[in-house]
Design an enzyme around this catalytic site. Sequence first.
Site, PDB file in Angstrom:
ATOM      1  N   SER A  13       1.149   1.267 -13.888  1.00 11.30           N
ATOM      2  CA  SER A  13       0.140   0.469 -13.188  1.00 11.30           C
ATOM      3  C   SER A  13      -1.216   0.669 -13.842  1.00 11.30           C
ATOM      4  CB  SER A  13       0.066   0.891 -11.723  1.00 11.30           C
ATOM      5  OG  SER A  13      -1.114   0.366 -11.145  1.00 11.30           O
ATOM      6  N   HIS A  36       2.335  -3.167 -14.721  1.00  9.56           N
ATOM      7  CA  HIS A  36       2.178  -3.525 -13.309  1.00  9.56           C
ATOM      8  C   HIS A  36       0.693  -3.775 -13.045  1.00  9.56           C
ATOM      9  CE1 HIS A  36       3.450  -3.275  -9.034  1.00  9.56           C
ATOM     10  NE2 HIS A  36       2.315  -2.633  -8.814  1.00  9.56           N
ATOM     11  N   ASP A  38      -2.070  -4.694 -10.326  1.00  8.01           N
ATOM     12  CA  ASP A  38      -2.334  -4.709  -8.884  1.00  8.01           C
ATOM     13  C   ASP A  38      -3.528  -5.604  -8.573  1.00  8.01           C
ATOM     14  OD1 ASP A  38      -0.401  -2.812  -7.719  1.00  8.01           O
ATOM     15  OD2 ASP A  38      -1.383  -1.360  -9.044  1.00  8.01           O
ATOM     16  N   MET A  40      -5.828  -7.028  -5.666  1.00  6.72           N
ATOM     17  CA  MET A  40      -6.217  -6.731  -4.274  1.00  6.72           C
ATOM     18  C   MET A  40      -7.461  -7.540  -3.914  1.00  6.72           C
ATOM     19  SD  MET A  40      -5.865  -2.606  -4.184  1.00  6.72           S
ATOM     20  CE  MET A  40      -4.630  -1.710  -5.131  1.00  6.72           C
ATOM     21  N   HIS A  69       1.516  -7.563  -8.853  1.00  9.82           N
ATOM     22  CA  HIS A  69       1.739  -7.158  -7.459  1.00  9.82           C
ATOM     23  C   HIS A  69       0.550  -7.694  -6.666  1.00  9.82           C
ATOM     24  CE1 HIS A  69       1.947  -3.549  -4.406  1.00  9.82           C
ATOM     25  NE2 HIS A  69       2.239  -4.704  -3.842  1.00  9.82           N
ATOM     26  N   MET A  71      -1.530  -8.123  -3.649  1.00 14.04           N
ATOM     27  CA  MET A  71      -1.861  -7.594  -2.311  1.00 14.04           C
ATOM     28  C   MET A  71      -3.021  -8.421  -1.788  1.00 14.04           C
ATOM     29  SD  MET A  71      -1.426  -3.600  -3.328  1.00 14.04           S
ATOM     30  CE  MET A  71      -1.616  -3.995  -5.066  1.00 14.04           C
ATOM     31  N   MET A 140       7.437  -0.515  -0.915  1.00 14.39           N
ATOM     32  CA  MET A 140       6.246   0.323  -1.096  1.00 14.39           C
ATOM     33  C   MET A 140       6.544   1.735  -0.600  1.00 14.39           C
ATOM     34  SD  MET A 140       3.931  -1.410  -2.632  1.00 14.39           S
ATOM     35  CE  MET A 140       2.628  -0.175  -2.512  1.00 14.39           C
ATOM     36  N   GLY A 145      -2.945  -0.204  -1.502  1.00 13.02           N
ATOM     37  CA  GLY A 145      -4.401  -0.236  -1.536  1.00 13.02           C
ATOM     38  C   GLY A 145      -5.029   0.716  -2.544  1.00 13.02           C
ATOM     39  N   GLY A 147      -4.327   3.998  -5.667  1.00 18.14           N
ATOM     40  CA  GLY A 147      -3.471   4.846  -6.488  1.00 18.14           C
ATOM     41  C   GLY A 147      -3.631   6.301  -6.076  1.00 18.14           C
ATOM     42  N   GLY A 148      -2.759   7.144  -6.604  1.00 16.88           N
ATOM     43  CA  GLY A 148      -2.903   8.585  -6.426  1.00 16.88           C
ATOM     44  C   GLY A 148      -2.485   9.128  -5.073  1.00 16.88           C
ATOM     45  N   ASP A 178       6.972   1.628  -5.585  1.00 15.01           N
ATOM     46  CA  ASP A 178       5.573   1.665  -6.028  1.00 15.01           C
ATOM     47  C   ASP A 178       4.789   2.599  -5.123  1.00 15.01           C
ATOM     48  OD1 ASP A 178       3.030   1.127  -6.945  1.00 15.01           O
ATOM     49  OD2 ASP A 178       2.980  -0.953  -6.241  1.00 15.01           O
ATOM     50  N   GLY A 179       4.241   3.644  -5.737  1.00 17.38           N
ATOM     51  CA  GLY A 179       3.382   4.569  -4.995  1.00 17.38           C
ATOM     52  C   GLY A 179       3.918   5.979  -5.029  1.00 17.38           C
ATOM     53  N   GLY A 180       3.148   6.891  -5.639  1.00 17.71           N
ATOM     54  CA  GLY A 180       3.512   8.301  -5.641  1.00 17.71           C
ATOM     55  C   GLY A 180       4.683   8.655  -6.527  1.00 17.71           C
ATOM     56  N   GLY A 200       1.265   4.865 -11.714  1.00 16.21           N
ATOM     57  CA  GLY A 200      -0.120   4.747 -12.165  1.00 16.21           C
ATOM     58  C   GLY A 200      -0.630   6.070 -12.679  1.00 16.21           C
ATOM     59  N   SER A 201      -0.955   6.974 -11.753  1.00 12.04           N
ATOM     60  CA  SER A 201      -1.531   8.258 -12.158  1.00 12.04           C
ATOM     61  C   SER A 201      -0.557   9.098 -12.979  1.00 12.04           C
ATOM     62  CB  SER A 201      -2.020   9.029 -10.932  1.00 12.04           C
ATOM     63  OG  SER A 201      -1.143   8.881  -9.852  1.00 12.04           O
TER      64      SER A 201
HETATM   65  C1  DX5 Z   1      -1.055   0.855  -4.642  1.00  6.96           C
HETATM   66  C2  DX5 Z   1      -0.614   0.138  -5.881  1.00  6.96           C
HETATM   67  C3  DX5 Z   1       0.121   0.977  -6.845  1.00  6.96           C
HETATM   68  C4  DX5 Z   1      -0.670   2.107  -7.444  1.00  6.96           C
HETATM   69  C5  DX5 Z   1       0.282   3.224  -7.723  1.00  6.96           C
HETATM   70  O1  DX5 Z   1      -1.372  -0.063  -3.664  1.00  6.96           O
HETATM   71  O2  DX5 Z   1       0.229  -0.946  -5.512  1.00  6.96           O
HETATM   72  O3  DX5 Z   1       0.664   0.166  -7.882  1.00  6.96           O
HETATM   73  O4  DX5 Z   1      -1.319   1.798  -8.638  1.00  6.96           O
HETATM   74  O5  DX5 Z   1      -0.443   4.332  -8.140  1.00  6.96           O
HETATM   75  P1  DX5 Z   1       0.235   5.782  -8.174  1.00  6.96           P
HETATM   76  O6  DX5 Z   1       1.387   5.723  -9.104  1.00  6.96           O
HETATM   77  O7  DX5 Z   1      -0.873   6.653  -8.681  1.00  6.96           O
HETATM   78  O8  DX5 Z   1       0.661   6.113  -6.771  1.00  6.96           O
HETATM   79 ZN    ZN Z   2       1.359  -1.983  -7.045  1.00  9.30          ZN
END
Ligand code: DX5
Ligand code: ZN
Length: 239
Positions: A13, A36, A38, A40, A69, A71, A140, A145, A147-148, A178-180, A200-201
């Site tokens: 991401s 990916h 994002d 928003m 993605h 949102m 999800m 909303g 990352g991290g 997606d997420g964590g 992402g992170s």
């Molecule tokens: C959160 C995003 C994710 C985010 C994931 O709403 O949809 O794509 O970037 O970040 P990590 O991998 O750091 O949880």
């Molecule tokens: Zn995402």
Amino acid sequence: MSASPLNCCINPSILSADFANLEAELARISNADAVHVDVMDNHFVPNLTIGLPVVERIQTVSPVPLDAHLMIANVDRWAPLYADAGLSSVTFHVEASDAPIKLARELRARGAKAGMALRPATPVEPYLDMLSELDMLLIMTVEPGFGGQAFLDVMLPKIRRAREAVDGSGVNVAIQVDGGITEETITRAAEAGANVFVAGSAVYGKPSPEDAIESLRTNGQLAFGPRGLQLTNTAHQPV
Ligand code: DX5
Ligand code: ZN
């Protein structure tokens, strides 16, 4: 119905990338299956990122396919425009759509893979009858909303039920999480049945994003067990 072998796709991401140097940041993940993106709008989620004009530019310079993605609110109106931009896949949130089947068909008709996302508290069961309309289901594993955030293990049963439904109906639908996602949590998500992993992170937070992608892919592929394909550099297909 026999289940087909799984391919482990890693989609970094760019939410965790340097937004002032996106072209260079894309070059650092050339071994990814897709990037990916994002989007928003500060309405559907309490954060604001980029919109269509920036995504269109990213599409023209990216070495890997784009996995958007969205949102955003009013997604029935906006999502088709992302498909028109030539993106490989466009994922909308079912909570934001008035007509998800119509929208999924519209995305496919415009040449994109159709993805549908579920917030953590949205159950998957009401949507199992429309799996054949989708190319990807995004479960999800954090509240969308930011990352991290930490991976929500409480989502593992939902991933499992989605995998059973996909295998049981014989449709070709990828299950994205997606997420964590980290080198550790990817194992649990893959064992539960996910096969496309957004990180992402865990990618951009590392000194070598390319090495991070390979470690994630190895761990995910191993966690598939007998369901996995043989590990090779060319085995994965973009989603
Ligand atoms: C959160 C995003 C994710 C985010 C994931 O709403 O949809 O794509 O970037 O970040 P990590 O991998 O750091 O949880
Ligand atoms: Zn995402």
